[in-house]
Scaffold this active site. Structure first.
Site, PDB file in Angstrom:
ATOM      1  N   ASP A 115      -7.691   1.888   6.696  1.00  0.00           N
ATOM      2  CA  ASP A 115      -7.410   1.948   5.264  1.00  0.00           C
ATOM      3  C   ASP A 115      -6.779   0.654   4.766  1.00  0.00           C
ATOM      4  O   ASP A 115      -7.115   0.143   3.708  1.00  0.00           O
ATOM      5  CB  ASP A 115      -6.454   3.109   4.954  1.00  0.00           C
ATOM      6  CG  ASP A 115      -7.230   4.394   4.733  1.00  0.00           C
ATOM      7  OD1 ASP A 115      -8.469   4.312   4.644  1.00  0.00           O
ATOM      8  OD2 ASP A 115      -6.582   5.453   4.650  1.00  0.00           O
ATOM      9  N   ASP A 156      -1.122  -1.670   5.767  1.00  0.00           N
ATOM     10  CA  ASP A 156      -1.033  -1.170   7.141  1.00  0.00           C
ATOM     11  C   ASP A 156      -2.068  -1.821   8.036  1.00  0.00           C
ATOM     12  O   ASP A 156      -3.111  -2.258   7.580  1.00  0.00           O
ATOM     13  CB  ASP A 156      -1.272   0.346   7.154  1.00  0.00           C
ATOM     14  CG  ASP A 156       0.002   1.104   6.840  1.00  0.00           C
ATOM     15  OD1 ASP A 156       1.087   0.516   7.028  1.00  0.00           O
ATOM     16  OD2 ASP A 156      -0.095   2.261   6.397  1.00  0.00           O
ATOM     17  N   ASP A 210      -4.309  -0.642   9.801  1.00  0.00           N
ATOM     18  CA  ASP A 210      -5.324   0.345  10.167  1.00  0.00           C
ATOM     19  C   ASP A 210      -6.546   0.176   9.268  1.00  0.00           C
ATOM     20  O   ASP A 210      -6.611  -0.749   8.467  1.00  0.00           O
ATOM     21  CB  ASP A 210      -4.749   1.765  10.072  1.00  0.00           C
ATOM     22  CG  ASP A 210      -4.266   2.091   8.666  1.00  0.00           C
ATOM     23  OD1 ASP A 210      -4.578   1.299   7.732  1.00  0.00           O
ATOM     24  OD2 ASP A 210      -3.591   3.109   8.493  1.00  0.00           O
ATOM     25  N   GLU A 255       0.845  -1.190   0.000  1.00  0.00           N
ATOM     26  CA  GLU A 255       0.000   0.000   0.000  1.00  0.00           C
ATOM     27  C   GLU A 255       0.884   1.246   0.000  1.00  0.00           C
ATOM     28  O   GLU A 255       1.652   1.467   0.921  1.00  0.00           O
ATOM     29  CB  GLU A 255      -0.852  -0.076   1.272  1.00  0.00           C
ATOM     30  CG  GLU A 255      -1.666   1.124   1.595  1.00  0.00           C
ATOM     31  CD  GLU A 255      -2.305   0.962   2.993  1.00  0.00           C
ATOM     32  OE1 GLU A 255      -2.192  -0.116   3.616  1.00  0.00           O
ATOM     33  OE2 GLU A 255      -2.908   1.935   3.444  1.00  0.00           O
TER      34      GLU A 255
END
Ligand code: 1YM
Length: 662
Positions: free
Chosen positions: A527, A523, A525, A450
């Site tokens: 997103d 990641d 998180d 990403e």
């Protein structure tokens, strides 16, 4: 009635003959039961009988016992089945069938109940004359479960008596069948409780959802049969969940289409019977682009299709083309619609009950009986043709949808050709992909990363011989809502296709895959979770064999760095952090000043290599398609038209999509 039901007319349908009549006509007694082998063989090689001794094998035991109840239901004698997960993770299965015979078996000189539970290959299905249609081990199930259990108790309600027998340690009879109580004269049934042997299985803990998904499926596949699942480990579960569908597979179609936009109201339900083979199909189109076709034979999912599926698919394409031509929707000059065109947005359940099914293929997931192809074609074409004639407004919607799919397919073909020609040749693509030096797919892997900054660190930290890096710049398209042609217009998706080397759609060729491992590195998180789910959807929809063959992995970057003295320790999650900290001496623990890792982009190349990429040190999670039906439900939840379930999911799984074992 929410569905339209046609029964085939000209397939020698004997309306008054039901499955149970076939069974009742046959007569056999306990002497049909053959005595073949001992239970010891099962304990020595459990894999041969139940496939695996992991969590899947553990659940398999339940299905072996439930199958006996289902057989009894299919024979027309049982209406209610109950499954209970007990506090100690033992399982109880109850039915209100005739009860396993309690008379003395002439060969073994023991009760038939004891024979069924202790002699391998005992059971009606091997004895001849028995007509069993459910799946499983064809009559050896009860003895296999006994062989692999710490203890088993069987209660039979019959003749106004309650009979009881207990086995321990892999099927050793504690005491012969005895009467322990009396009951009402008209009460009959069987109750079996078993505790899997922890020495055999990796896990002892039953998963409620796994049992629920299959029990619900059995209820859909056997209309009118009531199934209940209760979890006694859960203090709050006092009544259990009940599954009973009078509409059978029509209700299954409605269930699958629940969160989709359907394009015609009625579910089409067709059925027919010939020579004791019962065939039925239910279908409804939705506005999406994917096909959801699931087929079953004797309640077993035939994931590789077979003659029943072929018959229906062949008839579907033919009937729609004939209708479109007859009504001048498809002009003389137009090409015919293909199978893919008419399956777009189609939800279909095919179910066949066969007294003697031949399962073929490596995983026995394909029906081979050739007579079923003809039956399926006849039942489907007659019923569907009539449906189209009687419902011209729906016919128009269905044909138009297929015509649109045809146009999109032609557009995708053009787009694919352009992709093939241009991408590999453009510097744009090679500027993006940092390929590995090795051209041997067996040792090569690709990290899909990403963002450019993480991509940069990954590029520096990789082993350039075997590890390729493909950074994604933008969000990839949600393919759940897009056709192939639109997916191909997305630059990120085109890069992925080009890098994989397999092609896509009709051109897809797994043998051309350039990497053995495709590793999604995002990641920890919200997103990151979102991108990971988008990628999984892409792979599941357009590169399914890659997932099925175990090529897709999720990298597990650490969430915390713990430093004390000169030691640097990375841990994956909160639990691991706590465990590590509590392993340290008090004084060291007090001085350790713990850092939460924010994102891949923040790690330098060495750190990324050490924690997430190094083959020796990293943790990867393999993504698998264990159950296509369940997987589709998850994707629907995450990717379908309803926003709410998706938002909830992302909120709940902001850190890791740990439970998404697709
Ligand atoms: C909770 C598990 O095993 N039910 C069950 C099993 C049998 C019968 C009824 C049954 C079958 C037949 C005749 C027949 C079985 N019988 C045998 C065998 N529930 C559960 N309910 N009478 C009763 O098939 O003709 C094996 S299973 F071999 F003894 F007939």
């Amino acid at each position: 009635m929410f569905f339209i039901k046609y029964v085939a007319i000209n397939t020698k349908l004997r309306k008054d003959v039901k499955m149970e009549d076939n069974i009742k006509q046959e007569h056999y007694d306990a002497s049909d039961i053959q005595v073949l082998e001992g239970l010891e063989a099962v304990r020595k090689r459990p894999g041969m009988y139940i496939g695996t001794t992991d969590i899947k094998g553990l659940h398999h035991l339940v299905w072996e016992i439930v199958d006996n109840s289902i057989d009894e239901a299919l024979a027309g004698y049982c209406k209610n089945i109950e499954v209970i997960i007990n506090k100690d993770n033992s399982i109880t299965v109850k039915d209100d069938g005739r009860g396993i015979p309690v008379d003395i078996h002439p060969k073994t000189k023991k009760s038939t109940v004891e024979t069924v539970y202790t002699v391998l290959h005992a059971g009606g299905k091997f004895g001849g004359g028995g007509y069993k249609v459910s799946g499983g081990l064809h009559g050896v199930g009860a003895s296999v479960v006994n062989a692999l259990s710490k203890w088993v108790e069987v209660k039979v309600y019959k003749n106004g008596n309650v009979y009881f027998i207990r086995f321990e340690n892999g099927g050793h009879t504690i005491e012969p069948l005895k009467i322990i109580d009396n009951c009402e004269l008209n009460r009959t049934g069987t109750v079996v409780t078993f505790k899997p042997d922890p020495n055999i299985f990796d896990s002892e803990i039953y998963d409620y959802e796994t049992l629920k998904v299959r029990i619900r499926e059995l209820a859909f596949l056997n209309k009118g049969l009531s199934l209940t699942l209760r979890d006694d480990r859960d203090e709050e579960d006092t009544t259990g969940e009940h599954f009973l569908y009078e509409g059978g597979i029509s209700e299954y179609v409605r269930f699958i289409n629940k969160s989709k936009t359907v394009i015609h109201d009625n579910i089409i339900h067709l059925e027919g019977e010939e020579d004791g083979i019962f065939f039925e199909v239910a279908m409804q189109y939705n506005s999406g682009y994917n096909e959801n076709i699931y087929s079953f034979v004797n309640n077993i999912n035939t994931h590789d299709g077979g003659t029943h599926e072929e018959g229906v698919k062949r008839a579907l394409t033919r009937v729609i083309n004939n209708y479109a031509r007859k009504n001048n929707i498809l002009k003389e000059k137009d090409d015919s619609l293909t199978g893919d065109d008419v399956k777009e947005g189609l939800t279909m359940i095919i179910s066949c009950k066969h007294p003697n099914p031949q399962f073929e293929g490596q995983t026995k997931g394909r029906l081979g009986n050739s007579e079923v192809r003809k039956l399926a074609d006849n039942v489907f074409s007659q019923g569907f043709d009539r449906f189209l004639m009687e419902n011209p407004e729906y016919a128009k919607i269905i044909v138009n949808k297929a015509m649109l799919a045809c146009r999109a397919r032609n557009a995708a073909k053009k787009a694919r050709e352009i992709t093939r020609k241009s991408d590999l040749a453009t510097s744009n693509f090679f500027g993006k992909l940092s390929d590995c030096k090795s051209k041997d797919p067996k040792i090569s892997e690709i990290f899909i990363v990403e963002g450019d900054s993480a991509g940069g660190s990954a590029k520096k930290g990789r082993d350039s011989m075997t590890q390729a890096i493909l950074p994604l710049r933008g969000k990839i398209l949600n393919v759940e809502k897009a056709r192939l042609d639109k997916a191909l217009s997305n630059e990120e998706i085109r890069s992925i296709i080009t890098a994989f080397g397999t092609g896509i759609g009709e051109d897809f060729d797994l043998s051309k895959l350039r990497y053995n491992k495709i590793i999604i590195m995002t990641d920890a998180d919200v997103d990151g979770s979102h991108i990971r789910v988008l990628l999984l959807t892409l792979f599941y929809r357009f590169f399914k064999p890659i997932v099925e063959n175990g090529h897709v992995y999720a990298a597990q970057p650490p969430l915390f760095r713990i430093m004390h003295g000169k030691t640097r320790k990375y841990v994956l999650d909160e639990a691991e952090k706590e465990e590590y900290l509590s392993s340290l001496p008090e004084n060291v623990r007090a001085r350790a000043e713990i850092a939460r890792m924010k994102g891949l982009g923040e790690m330098d190349a060495d750190e990324l290599n050490e924690t997430t990429m190094d083959i020796e040190k990293r943790t990867l999670r393999r993504i698998s398609v264990s159950d296509c039906v369940a997987a589709d439900a998850i994707f629907e939840k995450l990717m379908g038209d309803d926003v709410e379930p998706r938002r909830n999911f992302i909120e709940e799984n902001a850190r890791f999509v740990k439970n998404l074992d697709i």
